[in-house]
Design a protein around this motif. Sequence first.
Motif, PDB file in Angstrom:
ATOM      1  N   SER A 219      50.661  53.584  35.836  1.00  0.00           N
ATOM      2  CA  SER A 219      49.557  52.630  35.999  1.00  0.00           C
ATOM      3  C   SER A 219      49.901  51.288  35.384  1.00  0.00           C
ATOM      4  N   HIS A 220      50.486  51.301  34.190  1.00  0.00           N
ATOM      5  CA  HIS A 220      50.858  50.049  33.533  1.00  0.00           C
ATOM      6  C   HIS A 220      51.963  49.334  34.310  1.00  0.00           C
ATOM      7  N   LYS A 221      52.876  50.101  34.896  1.00  0.00           N
ATOM      8  CA  LYS A 221      53.963  49.501  35.672  1.00  0.00           C
ATOM      9  C   LYS A 221      53.420  48.806  36.919  1.00  0.00           C
ATOM     10  N   GLU A 222      52.561  49.503  37.675  1.00  0.00           N
ATOM     11  CA  GLU A 222      52.006  48.911  38.896  1.00  0.00           C
ATOM     12  C   GLU A 222      51.056  47.762  38.570  1.00  0.00           C
ATOM     13  N   SER A 223      50.338  47.890  37.457  1.00  0.00           N
ATOM     14  CA  SER A 223      49.430  46.828  37.020  1.00  0.00           C
ATOM     15  C   SER A 223      50.201  45.545  36.724  1.00  0.00           C
ATOM     16  N   ALA A 224      51.354  45.686  36.081  1.00  0.00           N
ATOM     17  CA  ALA A 224      52.176  44.522  35.732  1.00  0.00           C
ATOM     18  C   ALA A 224      52.655  43.803  36.998  1.00  0.00           C
ATOM     19  N   ILE A 225      52.958  44.570  38.044  1.00  0.00           N
ATOM     20  CA  ILE A 225      53.433  43.967  39.293  1.00  0.00           C
ATOM     21  C   ILE A 225      52.313  43.175  39.970  1.00  0.00           C
ATOM     22  N   ILE A 226      51.147  43.797  40.085  1.00  0.00           N
ATOM     23  CA  ILE A 226      50.030  43.133  40.763  1.00  0.00           C
ATOM     24  C   ILE A 226      49.519  41.945  39.963  1.00  0.00           C
ATOM     25  N   SER A 227      49.528  42.061  38.633  1.00  0.00           N
ATOM     26  CA  SER A 227      48.973  41.006  37.785  1.00  0.00           C
ATOM     27  C   SER A 227      49.728  39.689  37.906  1.00  0.00           C
ATOM     28  N   SER A 228      50.933  39.727  38.473  1.00  0.00           N
ATOM     29  CA  SER A 228      51.702  38.493  38.634  1.00  0.00           C
ATOM     30  C   SER A 228      51.124  37.604  39.730  1.00  0.00           C
ATOM     31  N   VAL A 229      50.301  38.204  40.607  1.00  0.00           N
ATOM     32  CA  VAL A 229      49.743  37.422  41.710  1.00  0.00           C
ATOM     33  C   VAL A 229      48.228  37.564  41.864  1.00  0.00           C
ATOM     34  N   ALA A 230      47.619  38.516  41.146  1.00  0.00           N
ATOM     35  CA  ALA A 230      46.169  38.737  41.297  1.00  0.00           C
ATOM     36  C   ALA A 230      45.586  39.345  40.033  1.00  0.00           C
TER      37      ALA A 230
ATOM     38  N   ILE B  70      34.885  47.701  47.595  1.00  0.00           N
ATOM     39  CA  ILE B  70      33.610  47.283  47.012  1.00  0.00           C
ATOM     40  C   ILE B  70      33.480  45.764  47.083  1.00  0.00           C
ATOM     41  N   LYS B  71      32.240  45.300  47.256  1.00  0.00           N
ATOM     42  CA  LYS B  71      31.935  43.887  47.059  1.00  0.00           C
ATOM     43  C   LYS B  71      30.832  43.829  46.018  1.00  0.00           C
ATOM     44  N   ALA B  72      31.133  43.269  44.858  1.00  0.00           N
ATOM     45  CA  ALA B  72      30.179  43.147  43.761  1.00  0.00           C
ATOM     46  C   ALA B  72      29.850  41.677  43.576  1.00  0.00           C
ATOM     47  N   GLY B  73      28.635  41.283  43.962  1.00  0.00           N
ATOM     48  CA  GLY B  73      28.306  39.861  43.963  1.00  0.00           C
ATOM     49  C   GLY B  73      29.174  39.177  45.002  1.00  0.00           C
ATOM     50  N   ASN B  74      29.979  38.213  44.585  1.00  0.00           N
ATOM     51  CA  ASN B  74      30.908  37.527  45.487  1.00  0.00           C
ATOM     52  C   ASN B  74      32.349  37.981  45.298  1.00  0.00           C
ATOM     53  N   THR B  75      32.541  39.045  44.527  1.00  0.00           N
ATOM     54  CA  THR B  75      33.882  39.522  44.214  1.00  0.00           C
ATOM     55  C   THR B  75      34.223  40.786  44.994  1.00  0.00           C
ATOM     56  N   TYR B  76      35.397  40.781  45.614  1.00  0.00           N
ATOM     57  CA  TYR B  76      35.879  41.946  46.359  1.00  0.00           C
ATOM     58  C   TYR B  76      36.790  42.782  45.460  1.00  0.00           C
ATOM     59  N   ILE B  77      36.610  44.086  45.501  1.00  0.00           N
ATOM     60  CA  ILE B  77      37.330  44.973  44.586  1.00  0.00           C
ATOM     61  C   ILE B  77      37.983  46.115  45.356  1.00  0.00           C
ATOM     62  N   ASP B  78      39.236  46.398  45.031  1.00  0.00           N
ATOM     63  CA  ASP B  78      39.929  47.573  45.543  1.00  0.00           C
ATOM     64  C   ASP B  78      40.261  48.502  44.373  1.00  0.00           C
ATOM     65  N   VAL B  79      40.096  49.798  44.588  1.00  0.00           N
ATOM     66  CA  VAL B  79      40.439  50.800  43.580  1.00  0.00           C
ATOM     67  C   VAL B  79      41.716  51.487  44.058  1.00  0.00           C
ATOM     68  N   LEU B  80      42.779  51.389  43.268  1.00  0.00           N
ATOM     69  CA  LEU B  80      44.093  51.879  43.674  1.00  0.00           C
ATOM     70  C   LEU B  80      44.570  53.034  42.804  1.00  0.00           C
ATOM     71  N   ASN B  81      45.368  53.896  43.407  1.00  0.00           N
ATOM     72  CA  ASN B  81      46.080  54.877  42.599  1.00  0.00           C
ATOM     73  C   ASN B  81      47.401  54.255  42.162  1.00  0.00           C
ATOM     74  N   PRO B  82      47.976  54.716  41.074  1.00  0.00           N
ATOM     75  CA  PRO B  82      49.214  54.107  40.562  1.00  0.00           C
ATOM     76  C   PRO B  82      50.435  54.556  41.363  1.00  0.00           C
ATOM     77  N   HIS B  83      50.607  53.978  42.526  1.00  0.00           N
ATOM     78  CA  HIS B  83      51.717  54.347  43.407  1.00  0.00           C
ATOM     79  C   HIS B  83      52.293  53.082  44.014  1.00  0.00           C
TER      80      HIS B  83
ATOM     81  N   LEU C  29      42.817  48.046  34.415  1.00  0.00           N
ATOM     82  CA  LEU C  29      42.945  49.497  34.395  1.00  0.00           C
ATOM     83  C   LEU C  29      41.562  50.123  34.331  1.00  0.00           C
ATOM     84  N   TYR C  30      41.422  51.288  34.909  1.00  0.00           N
ATOM     85  CA  TYR C  30      40.112  51.940  34.941  1.00  0.00           C
ATOM     86  C   TYR C  30      39.571  52.158  33.532  1.00  0.00           C
ATOM     87  N   THR C  31      40.406  52.643  32.604  1.00  0.00           N
ATOM     88  CA  THR C  31      39.926  52.933  31.254  1.00  0.00           C
ATOM     89  C   THR C  31      39.489  51.662  30.530  1.00  0.00           C
TER      90      THR C  31
END
Length: 247
Positions: A217-228, A168-181, A232-234
Amino acid sequence: MECLEVFKQLGFGCFQLKSGSIEIETPLIFDDGEPVYLYLEKVGKSYLISDKGEFLFHLESTGLNVSDQRRVSYLTKSAKEFGIALSEKGAFETLTATQKLELSFGRFLEFIPSLLIWERESLLIDDEDGAAIDDVITILKRRNPRLSIETNPKPIEGGSGSKYSFDIKAGNTYIDVLNPHRNATGAALRKIADLSKATESPESFFVIDDRKGHDASHKESAIISSVASVILYTTLEHGTDPLTQLH
């Protein structure tokens, strides 16, 4: 058309087929290790460079639904960036004058790696992820009714020259929707690292669908949040994060 002549001009080994066209085995490979082939055919005073539909055939053999409109749209846009068309028969091809053969063939070779990256990422996405993308778009439209939202936006070039797609591109922001894997997370981290080296690094964030598994989801979120930026969807659904307001 002499095979040796094409061999010298392009620097690739080749095989003359009974049809008269030339089959070229490139050094590029699909995710399963199979080589990528291209074909040259003389058409009048021009040359037709084509994959003869083999790329889409290969994707179908891996179980990917290449008739999905999102995927067709992405593939068509991606090819167009390199002057290549996706024919009605499912072949990537370009018709070029003899004097531009080397340039056109080189552009085709630049195009293939973006498809291979897309293949690798797509294999990590199941049909439910398509529904998750639609759900995220619904939320964004409800929260930001005047915001322009585009699905399968134009791929972005990273520092290495590879191009990356976003859902997705919303305005000037690019978005990816990921499964927790972890594989999806690994692909996201590679994308982030390369895009950060680009001349103009785009604003982006990732949505992890925690409806599929809270702990993972929380585990993968913690990994990605260190660089980007990640959400979470909810959290997005309930509007408890500033990332729900985009510009």
